[in-house]
Design a protein around this motif. Structure first.
Motif, PDB file in Angstrom:
ATOM      1  N   ARG A   1     -61.158  22.500 -68.903  1.00 47.41           N
ATOM      2  CA  ARG A   1     -60.757  22.341 -67.373  1.00 47.41           C
ATOM      3  C   ARG A   1     -60.242  21.120 -66.104  1.00 47.41           C
ATOM      4  O   ARG A   1     -59.590  19.792 -66.839  1.00 47.41           O
ATOM      5  CB  ARG A   1     -62.262  22.046 -66.915  1.00 47.41           C
ATOM      6  N   LEU A   2     -60.064  21.354 -65.772  1.00 49.91           N
ATOM      7  CA  LEU A   2     -60.125  20.078 -64.162  1.00 49.91           C
ATOM      8  C   LEU A   2     -61.130  19.806 -63.462  1.00 49.91           C
ATOM      9  O   LEU A   2     -61.859  20.361 -63.015  1.00 49.91           O
ATOM     10  CB  LEU A   2     -58.546  21.025 -62.990  1.00 49.91           C
ATOM     11  N   LEU A   3     -61.329  18.235 -63.605  1.00 44.15           N
ATOM     12  CA  LEU A   3     -61.943  17.897 -63.231  1.00 44.15           C
ATOM     13  C   LEU A   3     -62.194  17.196 -61.591  1.00 44.15           C
ATOM     14  O   LEU A   3     -61.110  16.904 -61.829  1.00 44.15           O
ATOM     15  CB  LEU A   3     -62.580  16.596 -63.862  1.00 44.15           C
ATOM     16  N   LEU A   4     -62.581  17.460 -60.792  1.00 42.06           N
ATOM     17  CA  LEU A   4     -62.806  16.952 -59.335  1.00 42.06           C
ATOM     18  C   LEU A   4     -63.906  16.123 -59.121  1.00 42.06           C
ATOM     19  O   LEU A   4     -64.701  16.001 -59.637  1.00 42.06           O
ATOM     20  CB  LEU A   4     -63.338  17.815 -58.833  1.00 42.06           C
ATOM     21  N   HIS A   5     -63.185  15.355 -58.034  1.00 40.36           N
ATOM     22  CA  HIS A   5     -63.841  14.023 -57.458  1.00 40.36           C
ATOM     23  C   HIS A   5     -65.670  14.560 -57.557  1.00 40.36           C
ATOM     24  O   HIS A   5     -65.668  15.581 -56.576  1.00 40.36           O
ATOM     25  CB  HIS A   5     -63.419  13.454 -56.077  1.00 40.36           C
ATOM     26  N   GLY A   6     -66.176  14.195 -57.855  1.00 43.82           N
ATOM     27  CA  GLY A   6     -68.237  14.518 -57.709  1.00 43.82           C
ATOM     28  C   GLY A   6     -68.609  15.371 -58.346  1.00 43.82           C
ATOM     29  O   GLY A   6     -69.902  15.804 -58.647  1.00 43.82           O
ATOM     30  N   ASP A   7     -67.617  15.843 -59.700  1.00 44.34           N
ATOM     31  CA  ASP A   7     -68.394  16.734 -60.199  1.00 44.34           C
ATOM     32  C   ASP A   7     -68.841  16.050 -61.825  1.00 44.34           C
ATOM     33  O   ASP A   7     -68.881  14.860 -62.381  1.00 44.34           O
ATOM     34  CB  ASP A   7     -67.049  17.219 -60.875  1.00 44.34           C
ATOM     35  N   ILE A   8     -70.411  16.790 -62.293  1.00 43.93           N
ATOM     36  CA  ILE A   8     -71.297  16.181 -63.168  1.00 43.93           C
ATOM     37  C   ILE A   8     -71.200  16.352 -64.140  1.00 43.93           C
ATOM     38  O   ILE A   8     -71.919  17.773 -64.286  1.00 43.93           O
ATOM     39  CB  ILE A   8     -72.390  15.777 -62.320  1.00 43.93           C
ATOM     40  N   ASP A   9     -71.159  15.724 -65.319  1.00 44.24           N
ATOM     41  CA  ASP A   9     -71.663  16.576 -66.509  1.00 44.24           C
ATOM     42  C   ASP A   9     -73.109  15.931 -67.413  1.00 44.24           C
ATOM     43  O   ASP A   9     -73.270  14.539 -66.635  1.00 44.24           O
ATOM     44  CB  ASP A   9     -70.673  15.762 -67.304  1.00 44.24           C
ATOM     45  N   ILE A  10     -73.712  16.808 -67.210  1.00 43.45           N
ATOM     46  CA  ILE A  10     -75.289  15.983 -68.423  1.00 43.45           C
ATOM     47  C   ILE A  10     -75.302  16.846 -69.623  1.00 43.45           C
ATOM     48  O   ILE A  10     -75.377  17.335 -69.788  1.00 43.45           O
ATOM     49  CB  ILE A  10     -75.775  17.032 -67.470  1.00 43.45           C
ATOM     50  N   LEU A  11     -76.092  15.207 -70.362  1.00 41.39           N
ATOM     51  CA  LEU A  11     -75.951  15.834 -71.525  1.00 41.39           C
ATOM     52  C   LEU A  11     -77.315  14.961 -71.615  1.00 41.39           C
ATOM     53  O   LEU A  11     -77.865  13.355 -71.750  1.00 41.39           O
ATOM     54  CB  LEU A  11     -75.375  14.175 -72.324  1.00 41.39           C
ATOM     55  N   PRO A  12     -77.984  15.474 -72.513  1.00 43.45           N
ATOM     56  CA  PRO A  12     -79.904  15.751 -72.551  1.00 43.45           C
ATOM     57  C   PRO A  12     -80.784  14.841 -73.586  1.00 43.45           C
ATOM     58  O   PRO A  12     -78.546  14.348 -74.487  1.00 43.45           O
ATOM     59  CB  PRO A  12     -80.205  17.054 -72.567  1.00 43.45           C
ATOM     60  N   ALA A  13     -81.639  13.849 -73.675  1.00 44.39           N
ATOM     61  CA  ALA A  13     -81.061  13.441 -74.921  1.00 44.39           C
ATOM     62  C   ALA A  13     -81.574  13.928 -75.693  1.00 44.39           C
ATOM     63  O   ALA A  13     -82.168  15.025 -75.792  1.00 44.39           O
ATOM     64  CB  ALA A  13     -82.704  12.192 -74.338  1.00 44.39           C
ATOM     65  N   GLY A  14     -81.218  13.523 -76.794  1.00 49.31           N
ATOM     66  CA  GLY A  14     -80.187  14.116 -78.176  1.00 49.31           C
ATOM     67  C   GLY A  14     -79.228  15.028 -78.677  1.00 49.31           C
ATOM     68  O   GLY A  14     -79.573  15.690 -79.683  1.00 49.31           O
ATOM     69  N   ALA A  15     -78.363  14.811 -77.385  1.00 50.80           N
ATOM     70  CA  ALA A  15     -77.333  16.265 -77.582  1.00 50.80           C
ATOM     71  C   ALA A  15     -76.014  15.403 -77.678  1.00 50.80           C
ATOM     72  O   ALA A  15     -76.052  13.861 -77.790  1.00 50.80           O
ATOM     73  CB  ALA A  15     -77.191  16.198 -76.199  1.00 50.80           C
ATOM     74  N   SER A  16     -75.536  15.984 -78.138  1.00 52.84           N
ATOM     75  CA  SER A  16     -73.710  15.250 -78.169  1.00 52.84           C
ATOM     76  C   SER A  16     -72.933  15.819 -77.567  1.00 52.84           C
ATOM     77  O   SER A  16     -73.388  16.925 -77.334  1.00 52.84           O
ATOM     78  CB  SER A  16     -73.513  15.196 -80.051  1.00 52.84           C
ATOM     79  N   GLY A  17     -71.671  15.206 -77.700  1.00 55.18           N
ATOM     80  CA  GLY A  17     -70.408  15.701 -76.809  1.00 55.18           C
ATOM     81  C   GLY A  17     -69.581  14.906 -76.822  1.00 55.18           C
ATOM     82  O   GLY A  17     -69.280  13.680 -77.325  1.00 55.18           O
ATOM     83  N   GLU A  18     -68.104  15.964 -76.698  1.00 59.57           N
ATOM     84  CA  GLU A  18     -67.438  14.368 -76.824  1.00 59.57           C
ATOM     85  C   GLU A  18     -65.795  15.358 -75.693  1.00 59.57           C
ATOM     86  O   GLU A  18     -65.572  16.894 -74.890  1.00 59.57           O
ATOM     87  CB  GLU A  18     -66.118  15.772 -78.218  1.00 59.57           C
ATOM     88  N   TRP A  19     -65.712  14.247 -75.407  1.00 60.94           N
ATOM     89  CA  TRP A  19     -64.092  14.430 -74.500  1.00 60.94           C
ATOM     90  C   TRP A  19     -62.909  14.091 -74.493  1.00 60.94           C
ATOM     91  O   TRP A  19     -63.114  13.342 -75.573  1.00 60.94           O
ATOM     92  CB  TRP A  19     -65.046  14.168 -72.856  1.00 60.94           C
TER      93      TRP A  19
END
Length: 286
Positions: free
Chosen positions: A69-87
């Motif tokens: 994806r193309l991330l734009l100024h002000g875009d938000i990623d939310i990762l709840p407690a207990g979750a995992s993520g890779e970027w």
């Protein structure tokens, strides 16, 4: 961002709430080097707000699919407690990373009448209210005369409420201009006046009124015409002015007695609200 399991190079901390007396919300403005970032079993709900030019990112939350994806100024990623993520960031970038203390969402849920406080992971969320709060937090981090704990508490609770409303929680009913009851107003005003030198918190003032923090903020503003933190700053300026006119204490001593972090904080607040410096107030007293 201390929950990162791996990152190509350590991010540079540009601004941080560390060392400040923030009790429910923590913020870091980070210069990210680009490359991989992994968060494993986050202990706190985390929001990452993209700051700056568009950026191509590959990401995956939990066991979900990889997304380009193309991330734009002000875009938000939310990762709840207990979750995992890779970027994987294709270039260096800047991110405002917000972390919510574990008790904040449950408290907000209780005030909204929800039985549970659960969030779903989200990527590239566009939410004007969340972004407004995020930029307010960034401004607070960079301010030379930071508003302090009360303001941070208010921002944190507003953020938690907005996150839950994004999950379908009902909005609060229209208040129709109602304020605090006379007895509540008197108790709160007297408590603030008696504890100006203390590190006042939104939780403590809400308990004085016998209300939840979200409801208290709204009713307080209707009653006093100002947000809680602005009202407290004004009372501290008034107290400092009184002590200056009495002429019995030094400037640094007056600043602490009126509840300011230091003498410069008092001077900036007084200049902003009264248009004159502490020295000019003292000189006017003759």
């Amino acid at each position: 961002m201390n929950q990162m399991a791996s990152v190509a190079a350590r991010p540079q901390v540009l601004l941080s709430s560390r060392g400040r007396d923030w009790s429910h919300l923590y913020a870091d403005l980070l210069a990210m080097p680009g490359g991989p970032v992994t968060v494993q079993d986050s202990r706190q709900t985390m929001l990452s707000v993209h700051v700056g030019a568009p950026l191509r990112v590959r990401c995956r939350i939990g066991d979900g699919p990889r997304e380009d994806r193309l991330l734009l100024h002000g875009d938000i990623d939310i990762l709840p407690a207990g979750a995992s993520g890779e970027w994987f960031d294709e270039a260096p970038t800047t991110a405002l990373v917000l972390r919510l203390a574990p008790d904040l969402l449950p408290r907000a849920a209780a005030e909204l009448g929800l039985s549970r406080a659960s969030l779903a992971p989200q990527v590239q969320l566009r939410d004007p209210r969340l972004v407004h709060l995020a930029w307010a937090m960034r401004a607070e981090l960079s301010a030379s005369d930071a508003s302090g704990r009360l303001y941070a508490d208010s921002l944190g609770m507003a953020l938690a409420v907005q996150l839950l409303r994004g999950e379908g929680a009902p909005a609060a009913a229209a208040d129709s201009g109602r304020g605090l009851a006379p007895a509540q107003r008197r108790r709160v005003a007297e408590h603030i006046a008696a504890h100006l030198e203390d590190d006042l918190s939104l939780d403590a003032l809400s308990r004085v009124a016998g209300l939840g923090a979200t409801q208290f903020k709204t009713l307080f503003r209707h009653s006093f015409g100002l947000p809680v933190h602005q009202y407290v700053i004004r009372r501290r300026v008034e107290q400092a002015k009184l002590l200056l006119l009495q002429g019995r204490m030094g400037l640094a001593e007056i600043a602490l007695a009126a509840g300011f972090a230091h003498q410069s904080h008092m001077a900036r607040s007084m200049k902003r609200l009264l248009g004159i410096s502490p020295a000019q107030v003292r000189k006017a007293a003759g």
